[in-house]
Design an enzyme around this catalytic site. Structure first.
Site, PDB file in Angstrom:
ATOM      1  N   LYS A 124       0.840  -1.141  -0.087  1.00 49.49           N
ATOM      2  CA  LYS A 124       0.014   0.077   0.119  1.00 49.49           C
ATOM      3  C   LYS A 124       0.866   1.332   0.107  1.00 49.49           C
ATOM      4  O   LYS A 124       0.498   2.151  -0.755  1.00 49.49           O
ATOM      5  CB  LYS A 124      -1.023   0.114   1.378  1.00 49.49           C
ATOM      6  CG  LYS A 124      -2.046  -1.125   1.223  1.00 49.49           C
ATOM      7  CD  LYS A 124      -2.912  -1.289   2.478  1.00 49.49           C
ATOM      8  CE  LYS A 124      -3.869  -2.355   2.206  1.00 49.49           C
ATOM      9  NZ  LYS A 124      -4.601  -2.323   3.558  1.00 49.49           N
ATOM     10  N   SER A 173      -1.676   0.335   6.544  1.00 50.71           N
ATOM     11  CA  SER A 173      -1.654  -0.760   7.380  1.00 50.71           C
ATOM     12  C   SER A 173      -2.450  -1.931   6.782  1.00 50.71           C
ATOM     13  O   SER A 173      -3.177  -1.594   5.788  1.00 50.71           O
ATOM     14  CB  SER A 173      -2.487   0.003   8.653  1.00 50.71           C
ATOM     15  OG  SER A 173      -2.503  -0.998   9.506  1.00 50.71           O
ATOM     16  N   ASP A 174      -2.489  -3.130   7.410  1.00 45.12           N
ATOM     17  CA  ASP A 174      -3.284  -4.122   6.972  1.00 45.12           C
ATOM     18  C   ASP A 174      -3.566  -4.838   8.030  1.00 45.12           C
ATOM     19  O   ASP A 174      -2.471  -5.004   8.844  1.00 45.12           O
ATOM     20  CB  ASP A 174      -2.618  -4.974   5.951  1.00 45.12           C
ATOM     21  CG  ASP A 174      -3.516  -5.776   5.109  1.00 45.12           C
ATOM     22  OD1 ASP A 174      -4.256  -5.382   4.293  1.00 45.12           O
ATOM     23  OD2 ASP A 174      -3.378  -6.903   5.350  1.00 45.12           O
ATOM     24  N   THR A 175      -4.668  -5.712   8.018  1.00 49.27           N
ATOM     25  CA  THR A 175      -5.092  -6.827   9.084  1.00 49.27           C
ATOM     26  C   THR A 175      -5.861  -7.770   8.460  1.00 49.27           C
ATOM     27  O   THR A 175      -6.458  -7.917   7.590  1.00 49.27           O
ATOM     28  CB  THR A 175      -6.283  -5.935  10.117  1.00 49.27           C
ATOM     29  OG1 THR A 175      -5.792  -4.762  10.401  1.00 49.27           O
ATOM     30  CG2 THR A 175      -6.845  -6.838  11.041  1.00 49.27           C
ATOM     31  N   SER A 232      -0.218  -5.122  10.749  1.00 46.54           N
ATOM     32  CA  SER A 232       1.126  -4.537  10.476  1.00 46.54           C
ATOM     33  C   SER A 232       0.790  -2.937  10.184  1.00 46.54           C
ATOM     34  O   SER A 232      -0.213  -2.712   9.346  1.00 46.54           O
ATOM     35  CB  SER A 232       1.913  -5.172   9.134  1.00 46.54           C
ATOM     36  OG  SER A 232       1.931  -6.668   9.658  1.00 46.54           O
TER      37      SER A 232
END
Length: 193
Positions: free
Chosen positions: A59, A76-78, A113
């Protein structure tokens, strides 16, 4: 505290998530929201935080060549990790019901993250929280999906709404991480950066 430190920094949060926006506001930081489209495709050999680290960095890569000297980009990523596989966002009502049925009565992990990118450097941090769901009935799952429509949420649920109130027996780790931003770690990173 952080506000003074970052007075001369243009903080950019690259997230459409209202939960991430609300959480970052909680650190008393001024920021703008900018997003750029990214195809979230990753190598299936990646596991757990390797996936979220990769996607948060991916991203950030959408902003290559755009960032200015005073910019600090936060991406961010989940994901939800269950039975050795990643659960992302559901594509349909049936998919959401399938995910919640699979998680019912089990423990799963939530990985988030956060990637911090400037023109000088890039750092990525992550957190992991274990979430224990009680045994959910078919009626409870269907009620939740039809009422709360959790299609923008990894694993088809939000810990901060009805299913979190009624379906989660316990947590090991950071609550905010499950919402999509591990605030204590984000705060420590920004404080010490």
């Amino acid at each position: 505290m952080l506000k003074e430190k970052y007075l001369d920094t243009n903080i950019i949060l690259a997230s459409q998530s209202p939960r991430r926006q609300e959480l970052l506001k909680g650190l008393d930081l001024d920021f703008v929201i900018q997003t750029r489209p990214v195809e979230e495709i990753y190598d299936k050999a990646l596991k757990e935080e390797q996936i979220t680290n990769f996607l948060a960095q991916l991203k950030a890569s959408a902003f290559n060549g755009i960032l200015q000297e005073k910019d600090l980009l936060i991406t961010s990523d989940t994901i939800v990790w269950l039975d050795n596989q990643a659960l992302g966002k559901p594509k349909t009502t049936e998919h959401a019901i399938e995910m919640l049925t699979a998680m019912s009565g089990k423990k799963h992990k939530v990985f988030t993250s956060v990637c911090f990118t400037s023109t000088q450097r890039q750092d990525t941090i992550y957190d992991c929280t274990s979430v224990y769901f009680k045994k959910l009935s078919k009626e409870e799952i269907e009620y939740y999906v039809h009422t709360y429509k959790p299609y923008d949420r990894a694993g088809s649920y939000g810990i901060q709404d009805w299913i979190g109130y009624t379906g989660i027996e316990k947590l090991e780790g950071c609550y905010y991480n499950v919402m999509g931003l591990p605030l204590p770690k984000v705060y420590e990173y920004l404080k010490n950066r």
